[in-house]
Design a protein around this motif. Structure first.
Motif, mmCIF file in Angstrom:
data_model
loop_
_atom_site.group_PDB
_atom_site.id
_atom_site.type_symbol
_atom_site.label_atom_id
_atom_site.label_comp_id
_atom_site.label_asym_id
_atom_site.label_seq_id
_atom_site.Cartn_x
_atom_site.Cartn_y
_atom_site.Cartn_z
ATOM 1 N N SER B 271 0.818 -1.214 0.000
ATOM 2 C CA SER B 271 0.000 0.000 0.000
ATOM 3 C C SER B 271 0.856 1.270 0.000
ATOM 4 O O SER B 271 0.389 2.343 -0.354
ATOM 5 N N THR B 272 2.132 1.123 0.374
ATOM 6 C CA THR B 272 2.996 2.302 0.401
ATOM 7 C C THR B 272 3.701 2.501 -0.939
ATOM 8 O O THR B 272 4.570 3.347 -1.077
ATOM 9 N N LEU B 273 3.330 1.702 -1.915
ATOM 10 C CA LEU B 273 3.987 1.765 -3.209
ATOM 11 C C LEU B 273 3.748 3.112 -3.873
ATOM 12 O O LEU B 273 2.637 3.627 -3.887
ATOM 13 N N ASP B 274 4.802 3.678 -4.417
ATOM 14 C CA ASP B 274 4.739 4.916 -5.176
ATOM 15 C C ASP B 274 3.681 4.795 -6.290
ATOM 16 O O ASP B 274 3.726 3.833 -7.059
ATOM 17 N N PRO B 275 2.750 5.760 -6.405
ATOM 18 C CA PRO B 275 1.676 5.647 -7.413
ATOM 19 C C PRO B 275 2.167 5.543 -8.853
ATOM 20 O O PRO B 275 1.581 4.836 -9.669
ATOM 21 N N THR B 276 3.271 6.223 -9.178
ATOM 22 C CA THR B 276 3.778 6.130 -10.557
ATOM 23 C C THR B 276 4.265 4.717 -10.839
ATOM 24 O O THR B 276 4.111 4.188 -11.934
ATOM 25 N N VAL B 277 4.846 4.107 -9.821
ATOM 26 C CA VAL B 277 5.313 2.737 -9.962
ATOM 27 C C VAL B 277 4.132 1.807 -10.169
ATOM 28 O O VAL B 277 4.144 0.937 -11.044
ATOM 29 N N LYS B 278 3.100 2.015 -9.364
ATOM 30 C CA LYS B 278 1.901 1.186 -9.480
ATOM 31 C C LYS B 278 1.304 1.305 -10.879
ATOM 32 O O LYS B 278 0.884 0.309 -11.479
ATOM 33 N N GLU B 279 1.347 2.508 -11.410
ATOM 34 C CA GLU B 279 0.798 2.725 -12.748
ATOM 35 C C GLU B 279 1.585 1.970 -13.797
ATOM 36 O O GLU B 279 1.028 1.401 -14.743
ATOM 37 N N ARG B 280 2.905 1.967 -13.635
ATOM 38 C CA ARG B 280 3.734 1.261 -14.605
ATOM 39 C C ARG B 280 3.435 -0.234 -14.598
ATOM 40 O O ARG B 280 3.390 -0.886 -15.643
ATOM 41 N N VAL B 281 3.231 -0.786 -13.407
ATOM 42 C CA VAL B 281 2.923 -2.210 -13.318
ATOM 43 C C VAL B 281 1.583 -2.478 -13.991
ATOM 44 O O VAL B 281 1.413 -3.474 -14.695
ATOM 45 N N SER B 282 0.626 -1.568 -13.780
ATOM 46 C CA SER B 282 -0.692 -1.721 -14.421
ATOM 47 C C SER B 282 -0.570 -1.704 -15.936
ATOM 48 O O SER B 282 -1.214 -2.486 -16.631
ATOM 49 N N LYS B 283 0.288 -0.815 -16.429
ATOM 50 C CA LYS B 283 0.478 -0.727 -17.894
ATOM 51 C C LYS B 283 1.055 -2.023 -18.423
ATOM 52 O O LYS B 283 0.690 -2.491 -19.502
ATOM 53 N N LEU B 284 1.977 -2.592 -17.664
ATOM 54 C CA LEU B 284 2.587 -3.855 -18.062
ATOM 55 C C LEU B 284 1.504 -4.922 -18.182
ATOM 56 O O LEU B 284 1.459 -5.693 -19.135
ATOM 57 N N LEU B 285 0.609 -4.926 -17.208
ATOM 58 C CA LEU B 285 -0.484 -5.887 -17.205
ATOM 59 C C LEU B 285 -1.374 -5.699 -18.427
ATOM 60 O O LEU B 285 -1.788 -6.667 -19.070
ATOM 61 N N GLN B 286 -1.645 -4.446 -18.774
ATOM 62 C CA GLN B 286 -2.506 -4.159 -19.933
ATOM 63 C C GLN B 286 -1.937 -4.749 -21.207
ATOM 64 O O GLN B 286 -2.667 -5.177 -22.101
ATOM 65 N N LYS B 287 -0.606 -4.747 -21.309
ATOM 66 C CA LYS B 287 0.046 -5.270 -22.509
ATOM 67 C C LYS B 287 -0.262 -6.747 -22.720
ATOM 68 O O LYS B 287 -0.189 -7.255 -23.837
ATOM 69 N N PHE B 288 -0.585 -7.447 -21.621
ATOM 70 C CA PHE B 288 -0.837 -8.883 -21.746
ATOM 71 C C PHE B 288 -2.292 -9.200 -22.057
ATOM 72 O O PHE B 288 -2.637 -10.352 -22.260
ATOM 73 N N LYS B 289 -3.113 -8.158 -22.050
ATOM 74 C CA LYS B 289 -4.543 -8.444 -22.221
ATOM 75 C C LYS B 289 -4.964 -8.431 -23.683
ATOM 76 O O LYS B 289 -4.296 -7.849 -24.513
#
Lengths: 240, 289
Positions: B271-289
């Motif tokens: 939960s303390t993860l930097d929001p920009t970092v979280k966004e990057r991980v989300s983008k990575l996930l989108q690439k697999f969809k």
């Protein structure tokens, strides 16, 4: 049967092994394995290398894969001059460091750049999205910067004042995007000077000979349907 | 000097960049403690200090080096560089290793990166028993062969499993699509099979009767997916036996100690993860969809 080297000079690591063996006058039988014809997938070749990759070495009953392992094996067995893989603890560590780093750095971006820029459109008749190519070239650029800043620095060669196997592995990688028309040395005078030094140390004739196949790759006739089918899995990997 | 790096902030999230730029785990997070050793805060200018190893045992490459030095009683100073806090991206650490990767070794003024290079350096400098890197031409070549192959065949895919099974779901709250997961698992299975058939065969260890660097490097990497609750040994009794054999030869205590931090990764509070970092991980996930 003496030493056999299973190579396709289209492949970067094969060129490094070829140059090393020839430069050091190591007697060997060249066994050409044509990647574009899928010869590396044959059961016969799997007997030499179950990993089904080139380069591969066969020395009597002993078989060996992986260009780095092959280069070190040859340098030890044939007692190549020290500068190729120096005895000095720290000098050797520098070579080991480069040989380890390059697997997931330069190798990947050089292969993709060459395939995406040239082999896909010219040989396979496949369109590569411009964003994909741009991203690949940016990654290549990034690696080249690291090559200059972290490895070459102000030295004559990658790991010190003398040419080593690290330089062979690196230069043969860089010739891949060069063969596709990427002008990687244009804006990088330091790298360009290093390239000239490596070519001179290897010998221009041997260097050209080792790169004849890849430099002519742009003139390959388009692949037929069977070849395209066979190369499909590779295509998927290289387009990512 | 402008250095272009394929990274955003503290997280290298280009999927290839995960492999190309290090142990594949860089997350800004709350603190996790490492074993004995102090958190590193800057370059050490005291040259009377012994050899320093910059490590975070979350990384398989670091565990290989750690196990080797401890097993061989090589004196060193453990410099903890917290991957989860992004310390490997700090200005101070970049002075040690501009590649921003772990592990790094600092021996006086000599700085070395790449675990394979570090292991070989330590072997030679401290005259480790010869079985670790056998002098026999063929046996040595086998170690070199594995150490070269593993970068892309073992380390990279094992790291991907951890991302797919643990980190991406933890950070984004979503699962990676089944198709992509299957693709990665198929690749891992294929390479584990190759490992068994080509490298291990019917031997006790990769080079024969004795443990070598290759076994240690192989095993620590194959442990990485465990933090994602994925056991790559369960399909093969032979590999499971080899795993136990290597673990016992290293010493269970040392092996467990080396893997403690990895084991605790599931307890990480993201939960303390930097929001920009979280966004990057989300983008990575989108690439697999």
């Amino acid at each position: 049967m003496g030493l056999e080297l299973y190579l396709d000079l289209l492949s970067q690591p094969c060129r490094a092994v070829y140059i090393f063996a020839k430069k050091n006058r190591i007697p060997f039988e060249l066994r050409t394995v044509e990647l574009l014809k899928g010869q590396h997938r044959s059961d016969a070749f799997a007997q030499v290398n179950p990993l089904r990759k080139v380069p591969a070495l066969k020395d009597g009953e002993f078989t060996l894969a992986e260009s780095v392992a092959i280069l070190l094996y040859l340098s030890r067995k044939y007692k190549a001059p020290d500068h190729w893989y120096p005895e000095d603890l720290q000098a050797r560590a520098r070579v080991d460091e480069y040989l380890a780093w390059q697997h997931t750095a330069l190798r990947s971006s050089c292969t993709r750049a060459m395939w995406q820029k040239m082999m896909f459109p010219v040989f396979l008749g496949e369109r590569v999205p411009p964003e994909t190519l741009a991203s690949t070239l940016a990654e290549l650029d990034s690696c080249l910067q690291l090559l200059e800043d972290k490895f070459l620095k102000d030295q004559d060669f990658l790991t010190g004042p003398h040419i080593s196997v690290a330089d062979l592995v690196a230069i043969t990688e860089l010739m891949h995007p060069v063969s596709a028309g990427c002008q990687i040395f244009k804006s990088r005078p330091k790298l360009a000077a290093w390239y000239k030094r490596v070519e001179a140390a290897v010998g221009e004739d041997l260097f050209q000979e080792a790169h004849a196949v890849v430099m002519k790759a742009k003139d390959l006739p388009p692949a037929d349907t069977a070849m395209k089918e066979m190369l499909k899995p590779l295509v998927q990997v290289l387009l990512r | 000097m402008k250095q272009k790096v394929p990274e955003c902030g503290v997280l290298a999230l280009c999927w290839r960049g995960l492999a190309g730029t290090g142990p594949g785990l860089r997350l800004h997070l709350g603190s996790c403690s490492g074993p004995a050793g102090h958190s590193w805060r800057g370059p050490n200018t005291d040259l009377s200090m012994g050899m320093e190893l910059y490590l975070d045992l979350l990384s398989a490459s670091c565990r290989a080096v750690y196990i080797f030095v401890k097993k061989n009683n090589i004196p060193f100073d453990f410099q903890f560089v917290d991957l989860l806090q992004g310390h490997h991206h700090s200005k101070e650490y970049m002075e040690i290793n501009p590649l921003k990767k772990l592990p790094s070794l600092k021996d006086g003024n000599f700085i070395l990166s790449e675990s394979v290079a570090i292991l070989l350096y330590l072997c030679r400098k401290y005259s480790a028993p010869s079985h670790w890197y056998p002098p026999d031409l063929h046996m040595r070549a086998r170690v070199d062969e594995f150490m070269a192959w593993q970068h892309t065949a073992i380390q990279l895919p094992m790291s991907k499993i951890l991302w797919i099974k643990l980190l991406i779901p933890m950070i984004t709250g979503e699962e990676v699509p089944a198709g992509k997961t299957k693709e990665i698992l198929d690749e891992v299975n294929k390479n584990m099979q190759l490992f068994e058939e080509k490298f291990l065969q019917d031997k006790m260890f990769i080079t024969g009767d004795n443990i070598s660097l290759a076994d240690v490097v192989a095993l620590v990497e194959m442990m990485q997916p465990m933090a994602g609750n994925h056991n790559v040994f369960h399909n093969s009794p032979k590999l499971a036996e080899w795993r136990t054999r290597v673990e016992l030869t290293i010493g269970s205590g040392l092996f467990l100690e080396a893997h403690e931090r990895l084991k605790k990764l599931t307890e990480w509070d993201c939960s303390t993860l930097d929001p920009t970092v979280k966004e990057r991980v989300s983008k990575l996930l989108q690439k697999f969809k």
